[in-house]
Design a protein around this motif. Structure first.
Motif, PDB file in Angstrom:
ATOM      1  N   GLY A 155       3.989   3.495  -0.431  1.00 15.54           N
ATOM      2  CA  GLY A 155       4.776   2.717   0.517  1.00 15.54           C
ATOM      3  C   GLY A 155       5.205   1.405  -0.103  1.00 15.54           C
ATOM      4  O   GLY A 155       4.942   1.128  -1.272  1.00 15.54           O
ATOM      5  N   VAL A 156       5.860   0.612   0.734  1.00 14.31           N
ATOM      6  CA  VAL A 156       6.364  -0.685   0.298  1.00 14.31           C
ATOM      7  C   VAL A 156       5.705  -1.761   1.152  1.00 14.31           C
ATOM      8  O   VAL A 156       5.502  -1.581   2.350  1.00 14.31           O
ATOM      9  CB  VAL A 156       7.906  -0.735   0.452  1.00 14.31           C
ATOM     10  CG1 VAL A 156       8.420  -2.152   0.244  1.00 14.31           C
ATOM     11  CG2 VAL A 156       8.564   0.222  -0.520  1.00 14.31           C
ATOM     12  N   ILE A 157       5.342  -2.851   0.498  1.00 15.81           N
ATOM     13  CA  ILE A 157       4.783  -3.972   1.250  1.00 15.81           C
ATOM     14  C   ILE A 157       5.930  -4.890   1.644  1.00 15.81           C
ATOM     15  O   ILE A 157       6.658  -5.401   0.791  1.00 15.81           O
ATOM     16  CB  ILE A 157       3.692  -4.686   0.426  1.00 15.81           C
ATOM     17  CG1 ILE A 157       2.529  -3.700   0.220  1.00 15.81           C
ATOM     18  CG2 ILE A 157       3.229  -5.963   1.131  1.00 15.81           C
ATOM     19  CD1 ILE A 157       1.488  -4.137  -0.749  1.00 15.81           C
ATOM     20  N   HIS A 158       6.079  -5.034   2.948  1.00 16.62           N
ATOM     21  CA  HIS A 158       7.225  -5.770   3.458  1.00 16.62           C
ATOM     22  C   HIS A 158       6.904  -7.254   3.602  1.00 16.62           C
ATOM     23  O   HIS A 158       7.730  -8.116   3.391  1.00 16.62           O
ATOM     24  CB  HIS A 158       7.625  -5.175   4.810  1.00 16.62           C
ATOM     25  CG  HIS A 158       8.940  -5.618   5.295  1.00 16.62           C
ATOM     26  ND1 HIS A 158      10.115  -5.034   4.892  1.00 16.62           N
ATOM     27  CD2 HIS A 158       9.281  -6.605   6.140  1.00 16.62           C
ATOM     28  CE1 HIS A 158      11.121  -5.648   5.478  1.00 16.62           C
ATOM     29  NE2 HIS A 158      10.651  -6.608   6.234  1.00 16.62           N
ATOM     30  N   ASP A 159       5.652  -7.485   3.972  1.00 22.98           N
ATOM     31  CA  ASP A 159       5.228  -8.873   4.155  1.00 22.98           C
ATOM     32  C   ASP A 159       3.735  -8.969   3.842  1.00 22.98           C
ATOM     33  O   ASP A 159       2.968  -8.062   4.162  1.00 22.98           O
ATOM     34  CB  ASP A 159       5.490  -9.302   5.605  1.00 22.98           C
ATOM     35  CG  ASP A 159       5.537 -10.823   5.738  1.00 22.98           C
ATOM     36  OD1 ASP A 159       5.506 -11.508   4.694  1.00 22.98           O
ATOM     37  OD2 ASP A 159       5.609 -11.322   6.870  1.00 22.98           O
ATOM     38  N   LYS A 217      -8.106   6.843  -5.266  1.00 27.55           N
ATOM     39  CA  LYS A 217      -7.757   6.034  -6.422  1.00 27.55           C
ATOM     40  C   LYS A 217      -6.561   5.157  -6.045  1.00 27.55           C
ATOM     41  O   LYS A 217      -5.598   5.641  -5.438  1.00 27.55           O
ATOM     42  CB  LYS A 217      -7.389   6.979  -7.569  1.00 27.55           C
ATOM     43  CG  LYS A 217      -7.177   6.304  -8.900  1.00 27.55           C
ATOM     44  CD  LYS A 217      -7.001   7.363  -9.987  1.00 27.55           C
ATOM     45  CE  LYS A 217      -6.047   6.865 -11.051  1.00 27.55           C
ATOM     46  NZ  LYS A 217      -5.587   7.965 -11.915  1.00 27.55           N
ATOM     47  N   VAL A 218      -6.629   3.880  -6.376  1.00 27.91           N
ATOM     48  CA  VAL A 218      -5.504   3.003  -6.086  1.00 27.91           C
ATOM     49  C   VAL A 218      -4.669   2.881  -7.362  1.00 27.91           C
ATOM     50  O   VAL A 218      -5.065   2.230  -8.318  1.00 27.91           O
ATOM     51  CB  VAL A 218      -5.979   1.619  -5.592  1.00 27.91           C
ATOM     52  CG1 VAL A 218      -4.803   0.681  -5.365  1.00 27.91           C
ATOM     53  CG2 VAL A 218      -6.786   1.772  -4.310  1.00 27.91           C
ATOM     54  N   VAL A 219      -3.557   3.560  -7.379  1.00 22.57           N
ATOM     55  CA  VAL A 219      -2.709   3.587  -8.568  1.00 22.57           C
ATOM     56  C   VAL A 219      -1.940   2.280  -8.701  1.00 22.57           C
ATOM     57  O   VAL A 219      -1.767   1.732  -9.789  1.00 22.57           O
ATOM     58  CB  VAL A 219      -1.716   4.780  -8.498  1.00 22.57           C
ATOM     59  CG1 VAL A 219      -0.823   4.829  -9.738  1.00 22.57           C
ATOM     60  CG2 VAL A 219      -2.462   6.093  -8.319  1.00 22.57           C
ATOM     61  N   LYS A 220      -1.506   1.782  -7.535  1.00 22.40           N
ATOM     62  CA  LYS A 220      -0.712   0.551  -7.545  1.00 22.40           C
ATOM     63  C   LYS A 220      -0.941  -0.197  -6.240  1.00 22.40           C
ATOM     64  O   LYS A 220      -1.008   0.410  -5.177  1.00 22.40           O
ATOM     65  CB  LYS A 220       0.776   0.917  -7.693  1.00 22.40           C
ATOM     66  CG  LYS A 220       1.708  -0.274  -7.763  1.00 22.40           C
ATOM     67  CD  LYS A 220       3.048   0.113  -8.340  1.00 22.40           C
ATOM     68  CE  LYS A 220       3.987   0.609  -7.244  1.00 22.40           C
ATOM     69  NZ  LYS A 220       5.344   0.850  -7.768  1.00 22.40           N
ATOM     70  N   TRP A 259       2.874   0.089  -3.160  1.00 21.04           N
ATOM     71  CA  TRP A 259       1.493   0.560  -3.290  1.00 21.04           C
ATOM     72  C   TRP A 259       1.492   2.070  -3.432  1.00 21.04           C
ATOM     73  O   TRP A 259       2.437   2.740  -3.002  1.00 21.04           O
ATOM     74  CB  TRP A 259       0.629   0.109  -2.112  1.00 21.04           C
ATOM     75  CG  TRP A 259       1.011   0.711  -0.798  1.00 21.04           C
ATOM     76  CD1 TRP A 259       1.857   0.177   0.133  1.00 21.04           C
ATOM     77  CD2 TRP A 259       0.591   1.974  -0.260  1.00 21.04           C
ATOM     78  NE1 TRP A 259       1.987   1.023   1.196  1.00 21.04           N
ATOM     79  CE2 TRP A 259       1.211   2.145   0.986  1.00 21.04           C
ATOM     80  CE3 TRP A 259      -0.260   2.988  -0.716  1.00 21.04           C
ATOM     81  CZ2 TRP A 259       1.028   3.272   1.782  1.00 21.04           C
ATOM     82  CZ3 TRP A 259      -0.457   4.118   0.072  1.00 21.04           C
ATOM     83  CH2 TRP A 259       0.177   4.245   1.309  1.00 21.04           C
ATOM     84  N   GLU A 260       0.440   2.592  -4.026  1.00 17.54           N
ATOM     85  CA  GLU A 260       0.346   4.020  -4.264  1.00 17.54           C
ATOM     86  C   GLU A 260      -1.119   4.436  -4.362  1.00 17.54           C
ATOM     87  O   GLU A 260      -1.880   3.820  -5.109  1.00 17.54           O
ATOM     88  CB  GLU A 260       1.068   4.328  -5.583  1.00 17.54           C
ATOM     89  CG  GLU A 260       1.527   5.739  -5.736  1.00 17.54           C
ATOM     90  CD  GLU A 260       2.241   5.937  -7.081  1.00 17.54           C
ATOM     91  OE1 GLU A 260       2.857   4.979  -7.609  1.00 17.54           O
ATOM     92  OE2 GLU A 260       2.137   7.048  -7.608  1.00 17.54           O
ATOM     93  N   TYR A 261      -1.505   5.445  -3.575  1.00 19.56           N
ATOM     94  CA  TYR A 261      -2.865   5.988  -3.634  1.00 19.56           C
ATOM     95  C   TYR A 261      -2.794   7.426  -4.116  1.00 19.56           C
ATOM     96  O   TYR A 261      -1.819   8.120  -3.853  1.00 19.56           O
ATOM     97  CB  TYR A 261      -3.539   6.035  -2.251  1.00 19.56           C
ATOM     98  CG  TYR A 261      -3.742   4.731  -1.541  1.00 19.56           C
ATOM     99  CD1 TYR A 261      -3.706   3.523  -2.221  1.00 19.56           C
ATOM    100  CD2 TYR A 261      -3.993   4.713  -0.170  1.00 19.56           C
ATOM    101  CE1 TYR A 261      -3.906   2.331  -1.539  1.00 19.56           C
ATOM    102  CE2 TYR A 261      -4.186   3.521   0.523  1.00 19.56           C
ATOM    103  CZ  TYR A 261      -4.143   2.337  -0.169  1.00 19.56           C
ATOM    104  OH  TYR A 261      -4.333   1.174   0.509  1.00 19.56           O
ATOM    105  N   GLU A 262      -3.853   7.853  -4.767  1.00 21.38           N
ATOM    106  CA  GLU A 262      -3.911   9.230  -5.229  1.00 21.38           C
ATOM    107  C   GLU A 262      -5.357   9.702  -5.174  1.00 21.38           C
ATOM    108  O   GLU A 262      -6.247   9.035  -5.681  1.00 21.38           O
ATOM    109  CB  GLU A 262      -3.405   9.267  -6.676  1.00 21.38           C
ATOM    110  CG  GLU A 262      -3.080  10.632  -7.196  1.00 21.38           C
ATOM    111  CD  GLU A 262      -2.521  10.548  -8.615  1.00 21.38           C
ATOM    112  OE1 GLU A 262      -1.307  10.302  -8.763  1.00 21.38           O
ATOM    113  OE2 GLU A 262      -3.317  10.703  -9.558  1.00 21.38           O
ATOM    114  N   THR A 263      -5.585  10.834  -4.522  1.00 20.81           N
ATOM    115  CA  THR A 263      -6.941  11.371  -4.423  1.00 20.81           C
ATOM    116  C   THR A 263      -7.007  12.711  -5.134  1.00 20.81           C
ATOM    117  O   THR A 263      -6.144  13.560  -4.930  1.00 20.81           O
ATOM    118  CB  THR A 263      -7.352  11.554  -2.944  1.00 20.81           C
ATOM    119  OG1 THR A 263      -7.057  10.353  -2.238  1.00 20.81           O
ATOM    120  CG2 THR A 263      -8.838  11.850  -2.821  1.00 20.81           C
TER     121      THR A 263
END
Lengths: 109, 153
Positions: free
Chosen positions: B75-79, B46-49, B58-62
């Motif tokens: 995690g954080v998207i840097h670029d 599941k893609v939470v964010k 971003w955030e995933y949850e299974t």
């Protein structure tokens, strides 16, 4: 006991497979490993001993505590340790490719 | 073209690269990383964010069969440069693995084919080796089943 201590014998037992799975995540003390099982601490520590004898587990002293961790070199004996990781990504990418080959009905309305 | 995934993990290095050619135009390949619904389908989570921008997160949850959360990562998207690259961090919740840094580079091979290079940098060689062993540990059960079948013959 006069048993052959090899890696295949080690992975033939479900408890020992679970122990390997646990220490693959992080080095653990015997107490922390035993907490994951219903069996007695003695039984679990016999399994740990077998894993050490066939060199799948390594022992590391940190202060008063003993930690067990995987011996990655020995793991290569039973399989190329990268292959399941590669297969995991291959499965994901194969799925990605097949999804993206579907006609995109909503992409350009 | 026979697309296969390659993993390069040189001994003693705290990094690895995953490369693959895709039978997809570049923009289609990139879209699979950009659209949360599509990511959810091929990653099986599941893609939470999924905030596709610099400083986005971003955030995933299974979840397992009984609805309990079995895996969570963030995690954080840097670029984020469409059709070119995504630079991000990756960290799993509830275990001791340190975060890792991921450089995703997308390129066109032709009008219909594209290439992905994922360069992952770990905190240490040991962290890298432990992470790639996760699926292996899961596969141990299957390895044993195969062994058992051979022995039973």
């Amino acid at each position: 006991m006069d048993l052959r201590r090899d890696v295949f014998q080690a992975i033939a037992d479900p408890t020992r497979r679970t122990i390997l799975t646990l220490v693959a995540l992080q080095a653990m003390t015997p107490g922390a490993i035993a907490e994951n099982f219903d069996s007695t601490r003695q039984t679990v520590s016999r399994h740990i001993q077998i894993l050490i004898e066939c060199e799948l587990l390594e022992q590391r002293q940190a202060g008063r505590e003993i930690y067990y961790q995987l011996n990655p070199e020995k793991f290569r004996v039973i399989a190329d340790f990268i292959e399941p990781f590669r297969q995991l990504w291959e499965d994901r990418f194969a799925k990605l490719e097949s999804i993206m080959k579907e006609p995109p009905p909503t992409e350009k309305p | 073209m026979k697309p296969t995934t390659q993993v390069h993990a040189a001994d003693g290095r705290q990094e690895l690269t995953i490369t693959r050619d895709f039978d997809l135009p570049l923009h289609r390949l990139f879209r699979a990383f950009e659209d949360p619904d599509i990511v959810a389908r091929w990653m099986g989570t599941k893609v939470v964010k999924l905030e596709n921008r610099r400083h986005g997160g971003w955030e995933y949850e299974t979840s397992g069969p009984n609805g309990q959360v079995v895996f969570r990562a963030h995690g954080v998207i840097h670029d984020f440069v469409p059709n070119q690259r995504i630079t991000r961090t990756f960290e799993m919740d509830n275990n001791s693995f340190p975060p890792q840094l991921e450089f995703l580079e997308f390129s066109a091979l032709s009008e219909r084919t594209s290439h992905l290079r994922m360069h992952i940098v770990f905190k240490s060689v040991a962290d890298r080796n432990q992470l790639v062993q996760l699926p292996f540990a899961k596969g141990l059960g299957m390895a044993h089943d195969r062994l058992q079948r051979i022995m039973d013959k």
